[in-house]
Write a protein that holds these residues in place. Structure first.
Motif, short mmCIF file in Angstrom:
data_model
loop_
_atom_site.label_atom_id
_atom_site.label_comp_id
_atom_site.label_asym_id
_atom_site.label_seq_id
_atom_site.Cartn_x
_atom_site.Cartn_y
_atom_site.Cartn_z
N ILE A 109 -3.62 -2.67 -7.26
CA ILE A 109 -2.62 -1.68 -6.84
C ILE A 109 -2.08 -2.03 -5.46
O ILE A 109 -0.88 -1.87 -5.19
CB ILE A 109 -3.23 -0.26 -6.87
N SER A 110 -2.94 -2.53 -4.58
CA SER A 110 -2.50 -2.82 -3.21
C SER A 110 -1.47 -3.95 -3.16
O SER A 110 -0.74 -4.08 -2.18
CB SER A 110 -3.70 -3.17 -2.33
N ARG A 111 -1.38 -4.75 -4.22
CA ARG A 111 -0.38 -5.81 -4.27
C ARG A 111 1.02 -5.28 -4.55
O ARG A 111 2.00 -5.99 -4.36
CB ARG A 111 -0.75 -6.83 -5.34
N SER A 112 1.10 -4.05 -5.02
CA SER A 112 2.40 -3.46 -5.35
C SER A 112 2.67 -2.26 -4.46
O SER A 112 1.90 -1.29 -4.46
CB SER A 112 2.42 -3.03 -6.82
N ARG A 113 3.76 -2.32 -3.72
CA ARG A 113 4.11 -1.21 -2.83
C ARG A 113 4.41 0.06 -3.62
O ARG A 113 4.03 1.15 -3.22
CB ARG A 113 5.30 -1.59 -1.96
N ARG A 114 5.06 -0.09 -4.77
CA ARG A 114 5.40 1.08 -5.59
C ARG A 114 4.14 1.76 -6.12
O ARG A 114 4.04 2.98 -6.12
CB ARG A 114 6.30 0.68 -6.76
N LEU A 115 3.18 0.95 -6.61
CA LEU A 115 1.95 1.54 -7.13
C LEU A 115 1.13 2.18 -6.02
O LEU A 115 0.52 3.23 -6.21
CB LEU A 115 1.12 0.49 -7.87
N THR A 116 1.10 1.54 -4.84
CA THR A 116 0.38 2.10 -3.71
C THR A 116 0.97 3.45 -3.31
O THR A 116 0.25 4.42 -3.09
CB THR A 116 0.41 1.14 -2.51
N THR A 117 2.29 3.51 -3.23
CA THR A 117 2.97 4.76 -2.88
C THR A 117 2.70 5.82 -3.94
O THR A 117 2.42 6.98 -3.61
CB THR A 117 4.49 4.52 -2.75
N ALA A 118 2.77 5.43 -5.22
CA ALA A 118 2.52 6.39 -6.30
C ALA A 118 1.10 6.92 -6.24
O ALA A 118 0.86 8.12 -6.42
CB ALA A 118 2.78 5.74 -7.65
N GLN A 119 0.13 6.04 -5.95
CA GLN A 119 -1.26 6.47 -5.87
C GLN A 119 -1.47 7.42 -4.69
O GLN A 119 -2.17 8.43 -4.81
CB GLN A 119 -2.17 5.26 -5.74
N GLU A 120 -0.83 7.14 -3.55
CA GLU A 120 -0.96 8.02 -2.39
C GLU A 120 -0.35 9.39 -2.68
O GLU A 120 -0.93 10.42 -2.33
CB GLU A 120 -0.28 7.38 -1.17
N ARG A 121 0.80 9.41 -3.31
CA ARG A 121 1.45 10.68 -3.65
C ARG A 121 0.61 11.48 -4.62
O ARG A 121 0.47 12.69 -4.50
CB ARG A 121 2.84 10.42 -4.24
N LEU A 122 0.05 10.78 -5.61
CA LEU A 122 -0.79 11.45 -6.59
C LEU A 122 -2.01 12.06 -5.91
O LEU A 122 -2.36 13.22 -6.16
CB LEU A 122 -1.24 10.47 -7.67
N GLY A 123 -2.67 11.28 -5.07
CA GLY A 123 -3.85 11.78 -4.37
C GLY A 123 -3.53 13.01 -3.54
O GLY A 123 -4.27 14.00 -3.56
N ALA A 124 -2.42 12.96 -2.81
CA ALA A 124 -2.03 14.11 -2.00
C ALA A 124 -1.71 15.32 -2.86
O ALA A 124 -2.09 16.45 -2.54
CB ALA A 124 -0.82 13.74 -1.13
N ALA A 125 -1.01 15.10 -3.97
CA ALA A 125 -0.65 16.22 -4.86
C ALA A 125 -1.88 16.86 -5.48
O ALA A 125 -2.00 18.09 -5.53
CB ALA A 125 0.31 15.74 -5.94
N LEU A 126 -2.83 16.03 -5.95
CA LEU A 126 -4.04 16.57 -6.56
C LEU A 126 -4.90 17.28 -5.52
O LEU A 126 -5.50 18.32 -5.80
CB LEU A 126 -4.85 15.47 -7.24
N ALA A 127 -4.94 16.75 -4.30
CA ALA A 127 -5.75 17.36 -3.24
C ALA A 127 -5.25 18.75 -2.88
O ALA A 127 -6.03 19.63 -2.55
CB ALA A 127 -5.77 16.47 -2.01
N ARG A 128 -3.95 18.95 -2.95
CA ARG A 128 -3.42 20.28 -2.59
C ARG A 128 -3.18 21.14 -3.83
O ARG A 128 -2.49 22.14 -3.78
CB ARG A 128 -2.16 20.15 -1.76
#
Length: 198
Positions: A88-107
């Motif tokens: 995932i870290s090799r792809s900026r889009r996947l990294t961004t998607a994972q960060e957004r998902l984590g933030a959304a699930l956390a809240r």
């Protein structure tokens, strides 16, 4: 073709094919599981009133397979977290998607999980991302179940009501599939915009 699918609706084979397609499309988003569900529902609608329970069975089959596929992807990503994180870290889009998902699930933004079920490859990103980020199952699985049920009900309803309004024809199937793709495009648009709004 609709006649051939229609002959399968009353047999256990259509459910096995639908279940396998829906289960695997979390790993292979190119599988036409939505199209298959709509086509089976369209063919079932062409039958007699005694075929209506088959619509319910088709809905439950698709929803269950969706949740099981999400769970398998979540657990595989959880166990292979380090390797998946590197990929995932090799792809900026996947990294961004994972960060957004984590933030959304956390809240508590589980609505993202439901929306992503309709977006192209959204289910894959959400299921694998939640597992790789080691999100708690109790934060993810209830939303996955709601997403699977919502998607299954919507897809089956498109095929079933499309056949009743337009007849059990390729036109009904094409209009229903177009409505499924429109929902996917709308969901993808909302998922991309949602993190900026929050």
């Amino acid at each position: 073709m609709l006649e051939q699918v229609g002959s399968l609706v009353g047999s256990p084979w259509i459910y096995a094919v639908v279940a396998l397609s829906v289960l695997l499309d979390v790993f292979l988003p190119v599988l036409p599981s939505g199209v298959l569900v709509i086509t089976a529902a369209t063919a079932a609608a062409a039958g007699s009133a005694t075929d209506v329970p088959d619509i319910l069975a088709l809905t439950l089959c698709a929803a269950t397979a969706s949740v099981l596929g999400d769970l398998v992807a979540y657990r595989l990503a959880w166990r292979g977290g380090d390797r998946l994180d590197r990929a995932i870290s090799r792809s900026r889009r996947l990294t961004t998607a994972q960060e957004r998902l984590g933030a959304a699930l956390a809240r508590g933004g589980g609505a993202l999980v439901v929306l992503a079920r309709f977006a192209p490859a959204g289910r894959s990103v959400v299921s694998l991302g939640a597992g790789a980020a080691r999100r708690r199952a109790r934060d993810f699985l209830p939303w996955s179940a709601l997403a699977g049920l919502t998607w299954a009900v919507y897809s089956v309803a498109l095929g079933y009501f499309g056949a009743h309004w337009l007849g059990a024809s390729w036109l009904a199937t094409a209009v229903s599939v177009a409505a499924l793709f429109a929902a996917g495009a709308g969901a993808a648009y909302v998922v991309r915009r949602e993190p900026r709004a929050s």
